[in-house]
Design an enzyme around this catalytic site. Sequence first.
Site, PDB file in Angstrom:
ATOM      1  CB  SER A  76      21.237  17.377 -22.064  1.00 39.96           C
ATOM      2  OG  SER A  76      21.002  16.783 -23.312  1.00 39.96           O
ATOM      3  CB  ALA A  77      19.184  19.261 -17.576  1.00 40.45           C
TER       4      ALA A  77
END
Length: 411
Positions: A76-77
Amino acid sequence: MTETMTDPASPEALRADLVEQLTAKGWIIDKAVAAAFARVPRHLFMPEGTALAAAYADDSVPTRRGPDGKTTSSVSAPWLQAYMIQAAQVRPGSRVLEIGSGGYNAALLAEVVGPAGTVVSVDIDAHVVAHARTALTQAGYPQVQVICADGEHGYADGGPYDAVIVTVETSDVPPDWTGQLASGGVLVIPLRMRGHTRCLTLRADGDHLVATAALQCGFVPMQGHGRDPGRRIPLRGDDAVLMLDDPTTRVDEDALRAALDRPSVQRWSPVTAAIDDGHAFETVHLWLASQPRPYGILKVDREKTAGLLDPQDRFFCPTLLTEDSFAYLTLRKQDAETWQFGAHGFGPAADALVADLIDLLTVWNAQHRAGPGPRITVHPAGTRLPDSSGMRLLVPRRHTLTAITWAGSER
Ligand SMILES: C[S@@+](CC[C@H](N)C(=O)[O-])C[C@H]1O[C@@H](n2cnc3c(N)ncnc32)[C@H](O)[C@@H]1O
């Protein structure tokens, strides 16, 4: 005097840059979270061949794809990981359950909880689990337990947890996630409501959960028991697709497709927003989605549908519906800094839907755009809620009933 120079392209320097960026943008506010991002070698969790610069960019990185080519797993970011760890109020000694693995977020969590805490991470994909275990050991976090199972059921053996952090998009809140929370615990979860996903920070209040924060976000969808892709109506093959999240919405698919062949109705509202006003777009989408009437989101390939459809948001464009007609939210540039909101409708009820959408934009502008957004509460399925003041949408799911309430709204 000797000076130690760090190679600006080294993992350590790239991590320091990332922490600086995330702090400057306000995503990192907690010192322990900054320290975790500065320490955990994100590049070790990347697919083979990922460039160091990409490994330390503030972006998600796909790691697995399904047979249809769609991403089923990703790292994920960082901005979203920082947000979720802080929203969950993870502290030294916390017991944390992560649903959806990859290893990197679990390593960040392990740094924050320290030796007195526990991190358990559950993933449904054996390949993801094997990769996460190897990378966690290599990075120095062998204490993280990575379990291969359907996360719908949580992981009771490791509970109760001070925080459950869900890193996969879900349309429901299974009872095991709340059941495995310690008293006073926090559930942080990307919940899809009528096609729009918000990362909710949920806390128990009697028999239900109350969202104390909500942030627009995107995750790969849940597989397994909780899989719920919604209904997909191709209007122009895959170039224009209407997504319906509510199984009770009745539409005549052929009539909707035929509507595109007839002249359309376009109107512009007096409502505008600054181009960089993310809050406005976040709340207006949820406001339109919360209306107790048929609703969908339009996804389009703007190049292939140019001249026919022109939604500014090509993935999550709010759309009002009847069985044979639809009208979507559209935007045009008023000047270099300002968007003007409008509506574009098709089908026999296009005029009425366009008028309705413009009217809803006006109400949002007058009553809700400056506010914090709606109150979101999650109740056990079948709960009968007392009448609310304000406009309220109920989203029934297998396990829960989500209520989205806009206080003070006359509609
Ligand atoms: C966005 S990734 C997780 C990212 C990760 N937490 C990280 O460190 O960046 C979402 C993961 O959820 C997993 N997943 C999907 N459905 C699941 C389910 N029912 N139970 C557990 N994991 C699931 C996918 O296999 C995928 O690896």
